[in-house]
Design an enzyme around this catalytic site. Structure first.
Site, PDB file in Angstrom:
ATOM      1  N   ILE A   1       0.832  -1.204   0.000  1.00  0.00           N
ATOM      2  CA  ILE A   1       0.000   0.000   0.000  1.00  0.00           C
ATOM      3  C   ILE A   1       0.867   1.256   0.000  1.00  0.00           C
ATOM      4  CG2 ILE A   1      -0.233   0.229   2.529  1.00  0.00           C
ATOM      5  CD1 ILE A   1      -3.309   0.627   1.977  1.00  0.00           C
ATOM      6  N   CYS A   2       0.364   2.314  -0.640  1.00  0.00           N
ATOM      7  CA  CYS A   2       0.989   3.647  -0.574  1.00  0.00           C
ATOM      8  C   CYS A   2      -0.153   4.647  -0.412  1.00  0.00           C
ATOM      9  CB  CYS A   2       1.857   3.918  -1.800  1.00  0.00           C
ATOM     10  SG  CYS A   2       0.956   4.012  -3.353  1.00  0.00           S
ATOM     11  N   ARG A   3      -0.013   5.871  -0.914  1.00  0.00           N
ATOM     12  CA  ARG A   3      -1.086   6.859  -0.734  1.00  0.00           C
ATOM     13  C   ARG A   3      -2.248   6.597  -1.682  1.00  0.00           C
ATOM     14  NH1 ARG A   3      -2.302  11.942  -2.690  1.00  0.00           N
ATOM     15  NH2 ARG A   3      -0.347  12.050  -3.838  1.00  0.00           N
TER      16      ARG A   3
END
Length: 108
Positions: free
Chosen positions: A59-61
Site C-alpha cells: 500500500i501507498c497513498r
C-alpha cells in the site's frame, strides 16, 4: 511476467501482512497498526526484512508506488498484491489507523 494482482481495501483479509511503501512523514501522519514500513526507495536494501514465503498486500497513498513495489517484489520471487486506491481508500472505507504524532491519524 504475470499480470500484477490488484485488491481493494475491503478484500484484504484480517491479519494480512501489509507493506506500506510511503515516505516517513506520510507513515507518521497515519498508518495501519500492524503494517511493515519500508519506503519505496529503501526496498532493495531492506528486502531481507520481509518474509519471502508470506503474502504481502502493498500500500501507498493512492496506488502508484505500491504498484511499482508489487511488480519489483514479484520479480524477486515474493508473493505480493497491490492495494487499489492506497491509504486514501483505506481511510474512506473507515478502516482503523494509528499515527505517530499523537493526533488523529490522517493520509497526507
Amino acid at each position: 511476467m504475470s499480470e500484477m494482482e490488484n485488491v481493494s481495501v475491503e478484500a484484504i483479509p484480517v491479519g494480512a501482512k501489509i507493506l506500506d511503501v510511503r515516505e516517513d512523514y506520510e507513515w507518521e501522519a497515519g498508518h495501519i497498526a500492524d503494517a511493515v514500513h519500508i519506503p519505496l526507495d529503501q526496498l532493495p536494501e531492506r528486502l531481507d526484512d520481509l518474509d519471502p514465503d508470506g503474502d504481502l498486500a502493498v500500500i501507498c497513498r493512492t496506488g502508484g508506488r505500491s504498484a511499482r513495489a508489487t511488480q519489483w517484489l514479484e520479480a524477486h520471487g515474493y508473493s505480493a498484491v497491490n492495494v487499489t486506491g492506497g491509504m486514501g481508500a483505506w481511510l474512506e472505507a473507515g478502516k482503523p489507523m494509528v499515527s505517530d504524532t499523537g493526533t488523529e491519524p490522517t493520509v497526507v
